[in-house]
Design a protein around this motif. Sequence first.
Motif, PDB file in Angstrom:
ATOM      1  N   ALA A 158       0.606  -1.087   0.065  1.00 54.10           N
ATOM      2  CA  ALA A 158       0.138  -0.111   0.414  1.00 54.10           C
ATOM      3  C   ALA A 158       0.776   1.287   0.144  1.00 54.10           C
ATOM      4  O   ALA A 158       0.703   1.955  -0.573  1.00 54.10           O
ATOM      5  N   THR A 191      -3.397  -0.244  -4.838  1.00 55.84           N
ATOM      6  CA  THR A 191      -4.587  -0.364  -3.892  1.00 55.84           C
ATOM      7  C   THR A 191      -5.122  -1.499  -3.410  1.00 55.84           C
ATOM      8  O   THR A 191      -4.089  -3.147  -3.858  1.00 55.84           O
ATOM      9  N   ASN A 192      -6.001  -2.446  -3.165  1.00 53.68           N
ATOM     10  CA  ASN A 192      -6.901  -3.180  -2.302  1.00 53.68           C
ATOM     11  C   ASN A 192      -6.898  -3.427  -3.168  1.00 53.68           C
ATOM     12  O   ASN A 192      -6.317  -4.938  -2.976  1.00 53.68           O
ATOM     13  N   ARG A 217     -10.321  -9.181  -0.895  1.00 54.50           N
ATOM     14  CA  ARG A 217     -10.228  -7.277  -1.412  1.00 54.50           C
ATOM     15  C   ARG A 217     -11.139  -6.826   0.310  1.00 54.50           C
ATOM     16  O   ARG A 217      -9.849  -6.185   1.275  1.00 54.50           O
ATOM     17  N   VAL A 236      -7.984  -7.466   2.759  1.00 52.87           N
ATOM     18  CA  VAL A 236      -6.784  -6.594   2.772  1.00 52.87           C
ATOM     19  C   VAL A 236      -7.319  -5.215   3.584  1.00 52.87           C
ATOM     20  O   VAL A 236      -6.788  -4.611   4.369  1.00 52.87           O
ATOM     21  N   GLU A 237      -9.029  -5.028   3.289  1.00 45.72           N
ATOM     22  CA  GLU A 237      -9.102  -3.882   3.555  1.00 45.72           C
ATOM     23  C   GLU A 237      -9.413  -3.997   5.813  1.00 45.72           C
ATOM     24  O   GLU A 237      -9.041  -3.003   6.514  1.00 45.72           O
ATOM     25  N   LEU A 281      -5.561  -3.329   6.981  1.00 43.43           N
ATOM     26  CA  LEU A 281      -5.258  -2.370   6.594  1.00 43.43           C
ATOM     27  C   LEU A 281      -5.899  -1.422   7.891  1.00 43.43           C
ATOM     28  O   LEU A 281      -4.679  -0.553   8.434  1.00 43.43           O
ATOM     29  N   ARG A 318      -3.689   6.426   4.435  1.00 46.24           N
ATOM     30  CA  ARG A 318      -2.942   5.906   3.422  1.00 46.24           C
ATOM     31  C   ARG A 318      -1.718   6.624   2.901  1.00 46.24           C
ATOM     32  O   ARG A 318       0.048   5.971   3.298  1.00 46.24           O
TER      33      ARG A 318
END
Length: 958
Positions: A906, A911-912, A923, A926-927, A930, A942
């Motif tokens: 990131a 991008t995600n 996805r 990943v979120e 993060l 980010r």
Amino acid sequence: MSGPLRERDGVRELLAAGTERARAGSGGAVLLQGATGTGRTSVLEDAVLDAAGRGLRVLRVRCSPEDTGVPFAAVLQLLGPVPDFTDLAPDPDDRGSAARLWRLLHAYAAQGPLLLAVDDVHLADAPSRRWLREAVRRIDRLPVLLVAGERNQYDIDPGRAGLAQSLPPSLVRTHTIAPLGDTAAAELVRAAYPAAGPDWTAECVRAGAGSPLLLHALLDDLGGTRTDGPAPDGPPPLPDTCAALYPGSYPAAVAWWLDCAGGATAEVARCLAALEEAWPQETPVPTQARGTRDTQETRHRRTGGDAADPVGPDVARALAEAAGADPARVAGWLTAMTRIGILRPDPAGRPRFAHRLLRDAVLTGWPTARREAAHRVAAEALLRRGERVEAVAAHLLRAPGVGLPWALRVLRDAATVAVHDARPGDAARYLRRALDEPLSDDRRQQLLTELGSLEYASADGAVAIARLAEAQHLRATPRDRVRAAVALGTALVGRGEVTTALEVLRRTEGSLDGHPGLTRTVQTATVLLSDADLATRQETYRRLSESGRHAPELVGTASRALLVRYEATAGLLSAGEAMTRVRALLAEPSDPLAEPFLLGTAAAVAEWADELDEAERLVDRGLAGQHPALLHPMEHALLNTRADIAAARGDVARLIAVRGDGAAIAARAHSGPSNRDAHVLMALVHTGRSEEAGRLAEAFDLSRAPESWELNRFLYARGVQRLAAGDPAGALHDFLECGRRQTAREVLSPVVTPWRSAVAQCRLALGGGQEALALATEELRLARVWNTPRTVGRALRVLGTATGGRRGLHLAEEAVDTLRDAPADAGMELVEALLAHGRQLLAAGERGRARERLREAADLAERKGGLRLLALAEKALREGGSRAPTTVRTGSGALTASERRIVELAAAGRTNTEIAGLLHLARRTVETHLTSAYRKLGIRGRAELPAALERPRSPAPT
């Protein structure tokens, strides 16, 4: 019950001064005015005693409405009973009689000072009132004090002119006796019941409504309930109705108050009491939050403004129509009664009687027919003004059938509003009343179907089934017959009457010649409801499978979706194949009545396949398409799938939030646990709430619970609870029983209840390694048939533990990798896999790698709220020699390996979506990583990542 006068010092001083002036030879007049029951007579009696004590001769009369037709009746009673004037009698000439009476008064005054006490002067005959008025003009030179008590209250019919109306203010001192304030009223209550608490005292004060008459009468009744002997320490409970009061002094006092007010006022008061019954109940206000009513100023504030302002204009108009009275006079009466405390405005601005007992007393003895007529008129008035349908319907509930279309429309609309507000009980009340209106057979059939559905939702199953059965026998359209049959079948299955339910559906199916789409819908409902009976389920699915092979055109899309679900649980196809078939079915056209079955089944399959976003969209579509007032089996199924989705995502907070209180669980304990109960139980275990989990696990008597897949799910959940509580033997019993029941239902796939893995874990805890290995191997075989990361990863984890050694370590690592690459958030499954791999690494002597795995497990468990697994990870770390805290809470050193890989990508500008593709992750995963990384690094987005990663790392745990 009587007592000292309270809040009357001012008038006593006024009367004492007038008495002294009379003794000194200078006469005068005092007019005591006040509403009925405020204590005019008591004040007058006090003045009589005081004057007699000061040496005045007292002449007194109490006027009566029976004597109004007799000229000078009041004055004759006042002056007549004296031996020297036995020949006193009226003559046709009023002026002559008045002169003789004046001479008589003059002769009395010559003998000494006088007190003329006239009670209820407003009831005196006209000649007497004229004489008294004239006497006031002339007694200033005589040692005479005239004290008259006069009712002065705003009534619907205007009263006659007051005694002092045509007299100069200098000739008469007028004193208005105000209602009692709250403090004085509370003192009266405590004098009768010294041990009374503040809330009970406040209730009595409100029921007294500022009237000493009413308050004394109420206390008399409450005292009258005592048997002979000393008074109890505490007061008796205040009843809800006047029927519970003995000997009935309070309702008698209210009746007298109404009689004094006149017929028109009594009618308005009773209409208001009746209409108030249809208004929403008020929430009691705590004593400390209530204001007082000690002065005219505080009374003014309680009305919310100037007392001359109209109170509740809408209520005034409806009340005027119901009572047939002048709206302006009704509005004035409402304002006046609010000012003196008989009424009080509620939060919505409606004037209500001060207490439920006062309202009930006002209604006592009023004919039911008159009360119902008032409600009907009020309903019509509110409807004309465009009020809310529930406000109109509330009055219709208390009126007989109107027989006009608008009444049925209002009641049905009100039911719809109540259903959307999740108030099935209220909706059922409106529909029950709607049945009293003239209805055609088809309209009655629709109403009965909706009413039975709502009554079932309100936990009134027997009545609901009777309604739905009645609907079955009325003429209706084919679609309405199907709706009624599905609702009745659902209710019967809920009561354990599966055979009867299926017979109802088959009978309905046989009556649908020429309606193939509806026939297929009923067949689908039959298949779905057969799940509640083991033998019927097997036979039903066998026939459905044969039809699907030999005559697929006769099987609807929803039934074919049920076949997909059946084959998925039987371990006959993969998740990918199942989703391909389900999506194809969703693309085909389907009958609106069959669509809920299709959507609900597809949502369940999508959840099992870890297509959680798609499953959630299907659940939302399915619930949105449900008729809000019709009982349907797929509503329960869709809500279950919603809970399954939350569990798959590890959203334990959401699951625990919908568990309900202990009373709600106890109320349905006899019907057996639900799928949502199972999820809540496992969520409580995961979050470390062991005591709550234990209580929920024991809340249901599973030996008496009806056969169902939900019972099997709860057995599995209870096994999880028992295993976590350190009872592997008890857990083993539950898991084996779950497996026996699921196998009998031909549910072999671990996608629903992975009981083999659970039994293997118990066997390992109890020392049965070989049996554990066999079960775990079979579980992995079935998991690979379905082939989703969650099921395969879980099976690999348990098999790795059962296998042990280098082979077991390899399987455990494969489990972690499989779950980490899951397209959906693997949640607690990944935590357990990391924990198992870490433990095996410790056993293999690879402490560095073990601590990395265990820290990652602890961090993920913390983020997911899995306190039990967090504690296990920390324990394993300590066993592995880690002396520092399990996780570094902040800084780049707190990042897990997965989080570091993601944040580095990131920070590099990926991008995600790109990160998810590069790392083969979902996805959402990943979120989630993060979000956790931002929290640990103390940043908000980010853009701050590069600088945060360059800061020195915190020391790593050892």
